[in-house]
Scaffold this motif. Sequence first.
Motif, mmCIF file in Angstrom:
data_model
loop_
_atom_site.group_PDB
_atom_site.id
_atom_site.type_symbol
_atom_site.label_atom_id
_atom_site.label_comp_id
_atom_site.label_asym_id
_atom_site.label_seq_id
_atom_site.Cartn_x
_atom_site.Cartn_y
_atom_site.Cartn_z
ATOM 1 N N TYR A 129 0.821 -1.212 0.000
ATOM 2 C CA TYR A 129 0.000 0.000 0.000
ATOM 3 C C TYR A 129 0.857 1.266 0.000
ATOM 4 C CZ TYR A 129 -4.445 -2.437 1.087
ATOM 5 O OH TYR A 129 -5.577 -3.219 1.059
ATOM 6 N N VAL B 117 -7.729 9.178 -2.404
ATOM 7 C CA VAL B 117 -7.048 8.036 -3.019
ATOM 8 C C VAL B 117 -7.745 6.742 -2.617
ATOM 9 C CG1 VAL B 117 -4.883 6.730 -3.113
ATOM 10 C CG2 VAL B 117 -4.841 9.241 -3.147
ATOM 11 N N TYR B 118 -8.026 6.595 -1.324
ATOM 12 C CA TYR B 118 -8.716 5.388 -0.868
ATOM 13 C C TYR B 118 -10.053 5.222 -1.590
ATOM 14 C CZ TYR B 118 -5.711 6.364 3.252
ATOM 15 O OH TYR B 118 -4.675 6.666 4.096
ATOM 16 N N SER C 70 0.256 8.671 -5.039
ATOM 17 C CA SER C 70 -0.913 9.430 -5.485
ATOM 18 C C SER C 70 -1.233 10.565 -4.517
ATOM 19 C CB SER C 70 -2.132 8.503 -5.624
ATOM 20 O OG SER C 70 -1.960 7.598 -6.699
ATOM 21 N N TRP D 184 -9.846 3.574 -5.066
ATOM 22 C CA TRP D 184 -9.616 2.137 -4.980
ATOM 23 C C TRP D 184 -10.804 1.404 -4.369
ATOM 24 C CZ3 TRP D 184 -5.733 -0.473 -7.233
ATOM 25 C CH2 TRP D 184 -4.622 0.254 -7.670
ATOM 26 N N TRP E 171 0.341 3.394 -3.240
ATOM 27 C CA TRP E 171 -0.748 4.350 -3.054
ATOM 28 C C TRP E 171 -0.276 5.709 -2.561
ATOM 29 C CZ3 TRP E 171 -5.880 1.850 -0.937
ATOM 30 C CH2 TRP E 171 -6.241 0.779 -1.768
#
Length: 434
Positions: free
Chosen positions: A217, A250-251, A224, A254, A221
């Motif tokens: 992660y 961002v979360y 971003s 996804w 991630w």
Amino acid sequence: MRRSTRTRATTAVTAAVLALVMSACGGDDDTGTTGGDGDTSASLAEGVDDGSTITMWTRAATEAQSQRLVDAYNASHENQVELTVIPTDDYLPRVGTAAGAGELPDVLSLDVVFVPQFTTAGAYLDITERIDALPFADDLAQSHIEVGTLDGAKHVVPHTMDLSVLFYNKNLYEQAGLDPEAPPTTLQEFAEHARAVDALGGDVSGTFFGGNCGGCYVFTWWPSIWAAGADVMNEDGTESFLAEPEAQAVYDVWKGLVEDDIVAPGTQDEAGPTWTGVFPEGNIGVMPMPSTTLGLMPDTFETGVAPIPGVDGGESTFVGGDAIGISSNSEIPDAAWNFIAWTLGDEAQVEVVAQNRDVVARTDLASNEYSDQDPRLVTINEVAGVGRTPYSMRFGETFNDPQGPWLPLVRNYVFGDGSTLEQDNEAVDASLQS
């Protein structure tokens, strides 16, 4: 001083290991340079090649890159480097024990994520003047140098580079009606592309990620978040910003892909060991992965590479890999520096690093005779200049440890309802400050 971010790690620095280092090194910042009127910027930059035997340690994860550099140096210098490769999982305890006994090698390579602990403990010499004397000092990957800077003193330089980038299957893009030469430039567009490929059906999925892997992660991630101009922690790595709107955005992207079943089967349970092996099978549209996997891509389909974008644009990368410096136990710092400086020079970076399709440590060499043969390598090399390496004394315990607080935070949000985000972030803060 602005401290940058760091890399993936697989083990945590235990209190016992760090205590050993502290007791042995005591924070000594001696630069180890030769005194007297004979010092010049040239000698500082080059060190000495006087036939010394230089001891060096590296972890098994970077053995191939380290061995190639050592072999090339030994073939062209009077100094000779004796490389010891230690199993990755045993590396930190071994370094801590050696520090406690005052038996560190002359040159110590270390996963950049753990550099702050060891610079703070005094395991590395201050090499500020040596670095600054290099004619290409400003072109070095600054993220590795910054994470090893303490109270203005620089202790390490880049050794091996591992970046996070987007990989996309050009064949699937074309089948899905997407332009195979136009990778996503926003995270929103990334999601649109993943959905378009996923609509092909059958065994094809839009994307994949290590859903039960904390290090995966952060590596894929966090760029971003940085691309949006935000931070994941404060400068000292003691306060988490991972519940801020930029992180949530961002979360959310996804989470939407998970909820709409755009991710490949097994995503939620993937703990890390096999997460990079799914894309090469040819059934994933687009996903962020380590740049080092480019050489493992099959020729059964055409692979594209692009920087990791932010939700609304921008680009960044997690600059991982290993940093290298002169240990505080070395009695031959000038010879040790001769080797380290050589590894950063044109010959080593182009004829050893670039020739073997690895990421160069200098931005001015991003385009070279080998990378120019593959535009994807130029892309990877160039994005290193806008990447970060996170700084925290508690990085491993907080973000990489499967029992740490970061993994529950992101999983509760992406696979759950996200209602515990603030509470989970408080647990991250507590870990960073303990």
